[in-house]
Design an enzyme around this catalytic site. Structure first.
Site, short mmCIF file in Angstrom:
data_model
loop_
_atom_site.label_atom_id
_atom_site.label_comp_id
_atom_site.label_asym_id
_atom_site.label_seq_id
_atom_site.Cartn_x
_atom_site.Cartn_y
_atom_site.Cartn_z
N HIS A 1 0.81 -1.23 0.00
CA HIS A 1 0.00 0.00 0.00
C HIS A 1 0.83 1.26 0.00
O HIS A 1 0.61 2.18 -0.77
CB HIS A 1 -0.83 0.06 1.28
CG HIS A 1 -2.02 -0.79 1.22
ND1 HIS A 1 -2.24 -1.79 2.13
CD2 HIS A 1 -3.05 -0.80 0.38
CE1 HIS A 1 -3.35 -2.38 1.83
NE2 HIS A 1 -3.87 -1.81 0.77
N GLU B 1 3.80 -11.35 -29.80
CA GLU B 1 4.58 -11.63 -28.59
C GLU B 1 5.16 -13.03 -28.59
O GLU B 1 5.76 -13.47 -27.62
CB GLU B 1 3.74 -11.36 -27.33
CG GLU B 1 2.35 -11.91 -27.36
CD GLU B 1 1.50 -11.43 -26.17
OE1 GLU B 1 2.05 -10.83 -25.23
OE2 GLU B 1 0.29 -11.70 -26.18
N ASN C 1 7.19 -8.00 -23.30
CA ASN C 1 7.38 -8.81 -22.08
C ASN C 1 7.42 -10.29 -22.45
O ASN C 1 8.26 -11.05 -21.98
CB ASN C 1 6.25 -8.56 -21.08
CG ASN C 1 6.07 -7.09 -20.78
OD1 ASN C 1 6.96 -6.30 -21.03
ND2 ASN C 1 4.91 -6.72 -20.27
N ASP C 2 6.47 -10.68 -23.28
CA ASP C 2 6.44 -12.09 -23.68
C ASP C 2 7.38 -12.38 -24.83
O ASP C 2 8.00 -13.44 -24.87
CB ASP C 2 5.01 -12.50 -24.06
CG ASP C 2 4.19 -12.80 -22.81
OD1 ASP C 2 4.69 -13.54 -21.95
OD2 ASP C 2 3.08 -12.27 -22.68
N CYS D 1 3.48 -2.17 -26.63
CA CYS D 1 2.80 -1.95 -25.35
C CYS D 1 3.46 -2.71 -24.21
O CYS D 1 3.00 -2.65 -23.08
CB CYS D 1 1.32 -2.31 -25.47
SG CYS D 1 1.04 -4.02 -25.91
C1 PEP Z 1 3.60 -8.17 -23.20
O1 PEP Z 1 3.72 -9.40 -23.22
O2 PEP Z 1 4.51 -7.39 -23.50
C2 PEP Z 1 2.32 -7.57 -22.77
C3 PEP Z 1 2.11 -6.28 -22.87
O3 PEP Z 1 1.40 -8.40 -22.25
P1 PEP Z 1 1.40 -8.95 -20.74
O4 PEP Z 1 2.53 -8.27 -20.02
O5 PEP Z 1 0.08 -8.61 -20.19
O6 PEP Z 1 1.61 -10.39 -20.95
MG MG Z 2 1.96 -10.63 -23.11
#
Ligand code: PEP
Ligand code: MG
Length: 577
Positions: free
Chosen positions: A192, A436, A459-460, A507
């Protein structure tokens, strides 16, 4: 003598001030056995304490400024909801009856039970929410024993608060009285105090064990929220240095604030789209706090995870309508649910035996296509919400074009259902894919031919390209957005979008990290969707960059193979500012 102590910096900024140490609140709940005749009065005493606790929280809410970020109000609302929840009120009353005990003991037993439920949750965010239970228990307990929870805020002005942990209501009241910084002994980046401090823009360090043994009231402190270091009794030289850093920081903040509402245009006049990422409709308030812009990624799975069940079409429509209306004409990209791997719900549907490797298992669109009866309500809800503003549908984890065909068929079916019912929706709604999975990046031309836009989920993409589990700390050191293979795939996706003349955004977290903004611009990226608190920092880089010069630099960087060399060349681009 100066002492350096380190914890986890969770809210950036420098605070300099005197320490105000808050003593640990002891919840001494002793068991008293009651006679059957005493029980009804004990229940009434407990109910009176509940009522008083609610009144206290309503009082705090009243005092919060009207323009306070929604997240902050939500913390108080969560505690109010808990006070209404049968698990708290009826649960504690049942404990009083079952053990013929006093209300304090019953509350202690019930609190432990609820904490255990949260402790067993897999999701790290939900697990930290057990703090809510403890804070609510503490508040009711204080009411039961007739102790006022102190909000004597005038004492805190300009001070750095040191505590074991802070309840949201106390944090908010302290901010109201203009505290300079927060240090807590417990908590992590999702606690928090961390979330609130970030929202309130107050430097904070958490997880600084034994802080209250090492720091005493009125000690002079420097809190470095960037590095997580606290200096107790700094010497003159350090004080001078940190005052300078604080001055620069304040100047930078005001420079960034002046970019709010300004277009994201490079020095050579290239218009860049800069949107925000959200997990819930209420996060749009955080985006608006920084900039008046659209949403490039709405992760709808939180709607499923927070309920631990599949919300029906009506519930989803309500959320999507709330989001598009809050955006007031700005675009909203809704990503269909990405459940599986680290984002799971415990529903009652049998999905077969637990996968050995859930990140590569029945996740996201794979799961939706296997269970189209669950997917259809989401498609219908998104389409119906599209009658209220510019919405795009984004599909996560697509691996082959066959999946795209299946999705497009389902969307067409959903449209037909709405046409039959004469329900309004956007006939030309844009449909796009998250790229991704490396296979999708390599097949980008085939993907682009079938879709209206692409978005790079770094990210993926990084996790699958480098074969490292993104939530496994053991292999975290291998997570490298600048790996030549990752850069090659990102470049292929951007180029593929250009060939097909469709927009490509990014993103994933890489888009929010200003270390990479210039490299990505040079690689041809023209659409960034970032965390709300990165909007102005990324914009600052964009408006101070010349796309043409960066193209040359990026081209050279993409030909390099040595990780360290790539890193230092990318750093040089950042330093151009
Ligand atoms: C990603 O994989 O970059 C992404 C934006 O999706 P998430 O982080 O929700 O898997
Ligand atoms: Mg992802």
């Amino acid at each position: 003598m100066s002492i350096y102590i380190s914890g986890i910096g969770v809210s950036k900024g420098i605070a300099i001030g005197e320490a105000f140490v808050i003593a640990r609140e002891q919840l001494d709940a002793n068991q008293t056995i009651l006679t059957p005749a005493e029980i009804p009065a004990e229940i009434k005493r407990f109910q009176a304490a509940l009522k008083q606790a609610k009144q206290q929280l309503h009082d705090v809410k009243e005092k919060i400024a009207k323009d306070t970020a929604c997240d902050i109000v939500a913390f108080i609302d969560t505690h109010l909801l808990m006070l209404e929840d049968p698990a708290f009120n009826e649960g504690t009353i049942a404990q009083i009856k079952q053990h013929s005990c006093n209300a304090e003991w019953a509350l202690h037993l019930q609190g432990e039970r609820l904490v255990q439920v949260f402790d067993e949750m897999e999701d790290p965010y939900l697990r930290t929410r057990k703090d809510d239970v403890l804070h609510v228990v503490k508040r009711i307990h204080a009411c039961l024993v007739g102790k006022e929870q102190s909000n004597d805020g005038h004492l805190y002005k300009g001070k750095i608060i040191i505590a074991d942990d802070l309840a949201p209501a106390d944090t908010i009241m302290m901010q109201h009285q203009k505290v300079a910084g927060f240090i807590t002994e417990f908590g992590g980046p999702l606690s928090h105090t961390a979330i609130l401090a970030r929202n309130l823009g107050i430097p904070a360090i958490v997880g600084l064990h034994h802080a209250r043994q090492l720091i005493h009231r009125n000690d002079t402190l420097v809190v470095d929220g960037f590095s997580g270091v606290v200096i107790n009794s700094p010497d003159k030289k350090s004080l001078k240095y940190y005052r300078g850093v604080r001055r620069d920081e304040i100047a930078k903040r005001s420079l960034l604030n002046s970019l709010s509402g300004q277009p994201a245009v490079t020095l050579d006049k290239k218009q860049i789209t800069l949107h925000g990422n959200i997990d819930r409709p209420r996060d749009i308030r955080s985006i608006k706090k920084y900039d008046d812009t659209g949403v490039g990624l709405y992760r709808t799975e939180m709607l499923f995870i927070e309920r631990n069940e599949w919300p029906d079409q009506k519930t989803q429509l309500k959320a999507y309508k709330r989001a598009i209306k809050a955006l007031d004409g700005k675009p909203l990209t809704i990503r269909t649910m990405d459940l599986g791997a680290d984002k799971e719900i415990q529903d009652t549907i049998d999905h077969g035996p637990m996968a050995h490797n859930p990140a590569m298992g029945l996740r996201a669109i794979r799961r939706c296509l296997k269970e189209p009866q669950d997917f259809m309500p989401q498609l219908l809800a998104i389409l119906r919400a599209s009658a209220f503003g510019p919405i795009r549908i984004m599909i996560p984890m697509l691996t082959n074009t066959g999946e795209i065909d299946q999705v497009l068929t389902l969307i067409e079916e959903a449209k037909e259902i709405l046409r039959q019912k004469k329900t309004a929706f956007d006939e030309k709604i844009q449909i796009g894919a998250m790229i991704e999975v490396p296979a999708a990046a390599l097949a980008v031309d085939a993907f682009a031919r079938k879709l209206d836009f692409l978005s790079i989920g770094t990210n993926d993409l990084i996790q699958y390209t480098l074969a490292i589990d993104r939530i496994d700390d053991e292999v975290n050191y291998l997570y490298n957005p600048l790996h030549p293979s990752v850069l090659k795939l990102i470049h292929m996706i951007i180029e593929g979008g250009k060939r097909a003349n469709i927009p490509v955004s990014m993103c994933g977290e890489m888009a929010s990290d200003t270390q990479y903004t210039r490299l990505l611009l040079g690689m041809g990226l023209e659409y960034f969707s970032v965390q709300a608190n990165a909007l102005l920092e990324v914009k600052h880089i964009i408006v101070n960059s010349t796309m043409k010069n960066l193209q040359k630099e990026a081209k050279q960087i993409m030909q390099l193979h040595d990780d360290n060399e790539i890193k230092s060349r990318v750093q040089q681009l950042v330093n151009l500012l």
